[in-house]
Design a protein around this motif. Sequence first.
Motif, short mmCIF file in Angstrom:
data_model
loop_
_atom_site.label_atom_id
_atom_site.label_comp_id
_atom_site.label_asym_id
_atom_site.label_seq_id
_atom_site.Cartn_x
_atom_site.Cartn_y
_atom_site.Cartn_z
N THR A 54 -0.70 30.47 49.71
CA THR A 54 -1.58 31.61 49.95
C THR A 54 -1.45 32.04 51.40
OG1 THR A 54 -3.14 30.74 48.31
CG2 THR A 54 -3.98 32.39 49.85
N LYS A 55 -1.28 33.34 51.61
CA LYS A 55 -1.28 33.89 52.97
C LYS A 55 -2.75 34.06 53.37
CE LYS A 55 1.47 37.42 53.94
NZ LYS A 55 1.99 38.78 54.30
N VAL A 56 -3.17 33.38 54.44
CA VAL A 56 -4.58 33.34 54.84
C VAL A 56 -5.12 34.74 55.14
CG1 VAL A 56 -6.17 32.50 56.62
CG2 VAL A 56 -4.45 30.97 55.65
N GLU A 57 -4.38 35.54 55.87
CA GLU A 57 -4.87 36.85 56.31
C GLU A 57 -5.22 37.78 55.15
OE1 GLU A 57 -2.68 40.49 58.34
OE2 GLU A 57 -2.96 38.85 59.76
N THR A 58 -4.40 37.76 54.09
CA THR A 58 -4.60 38.70 52.99
C THR A 58 -5.06 38.04 51.69
OG1 THR A 58 -2.30 38.50 52.30
CG2 THR A 58 -2.83 40.24 53.91
N ASN A 59 -5.05 36.71 51.65
CA ASN A 59 -5.40 35.94 50.46
C ASN A 59 -4.40 36.18 49.30
OD1 ASN A 59 -7.07 33.88 49.54
ND2 ASN A 59 -8.27 35.30 48.30
N GLU A 60 -3.22 36.71 49.60
CA GLU A 60 -2.18 36.92 48.59
C GLU A 60 -1.53 35.58 48.26
OE1 GLU A 60 0.25 40.75 49.08
OE2 GLU A 60 -0.50 40.28 51.10
N LYS A 61 -1.15 35.41 46.99
CA LYS A 61 -0.50 34.19 46.54
C LYS A 61 0.98 34.47 46.28
CE LYS A 61 -4.69 32.17 44.69
NZ LYS A 61 -5.10 31.77 45.99
N TYR A 62 1.81 33.49 46.62
CA TYR A 62 3.26 33.63 46.48
C TYR A 62 3.85 32.40 45.80
CZ TYR A 62 2.57 37.25 49.98
OH TYR A 62 2.13 38.35 50.66
N ASP A 63 4.79 32.64 44.91
CA ASP A 63 5.56 31.56 44.30
C ASP A 63 6.70 31.22 45.23
OD1 ASP A 63 4.12 31.31 41.87
OD2 ASP A 63 5.13 33.09 41.09
N VAL A 64 6.82 29.93 45.57
CA VAL A 64 7.90 29.47 46.43
C VAL A 64 8.48 28.18 45.84
CG1 VAL A 64 6.86 30.48 48.50
CG2 VAL A 64 6.42 28.08 47.95
N PHE A 65 9.64 27.81 46.33
CA PHE A 65 10.27 26.55 45.95
C PHE A 65 10.52 25.79 47.25
CE2 PHE A 65 13.50 23.56 44.74
CZ PHE A 65 13.19 23.24 43.43
N ILE A 66 9.73 24.75 47.49
CA ILE A 66 9.85 23.99 48.73
C ILE A 66 11.11 23.12 48.64
CG2 ILE A 66 8.79 22.30 50.26
CD1 ILE A 66 6.08 23.47 49.41
N GLU A 67 12.03 23.39 49.55
CA GLU A 67 13.31 22.70 49.57
C GLU A 67 13.25 21.36 50.31
OE1 GLU A 67 16.07 23.73 48.05
OE2 GLU A 67 15.51 25.78 47.55
N ASP A 68 12.52 21.32 51.44
CA ASP A 68 12.44 20.09 52.23
C ASP A 68 11.32 20.23 53.25
OD1 ASP A 68 13.08 17.53 53.00
OD2 ASP A 68 15.15 17.98 53.56
#
Length: 81
Positions: A54-68
């Motif tokens: 979640t981006k704190v400033e806008t509360n938008e949620k994003y799908d990510v793939f944490i690599e490391d």
Amino acid sequence: MRGKIIEVNYTRGLAIFEDESGDYGYFEMLGEDDIEKDDVILGNLHSLGSEIITKVETNEKYDVFIEDWGMSLKIALESIY
């Protein structure tokens, strides 16, 4: 966990974050993500694989793939470029 975006490689769709303990990691942005340098994010940053942040400033949620995570900034930069 809170983190801050340090660098973004839009060509490869990868972003580096710094976590609360001062370690660095990087993730792949899945989809049309509006993540920019200096954004503050929340999420399970000490995980590998698919996560939602979640981006704190806008509360938008994003799908990510944490690599490391748990690396130096130098290694993280080498990983995304």
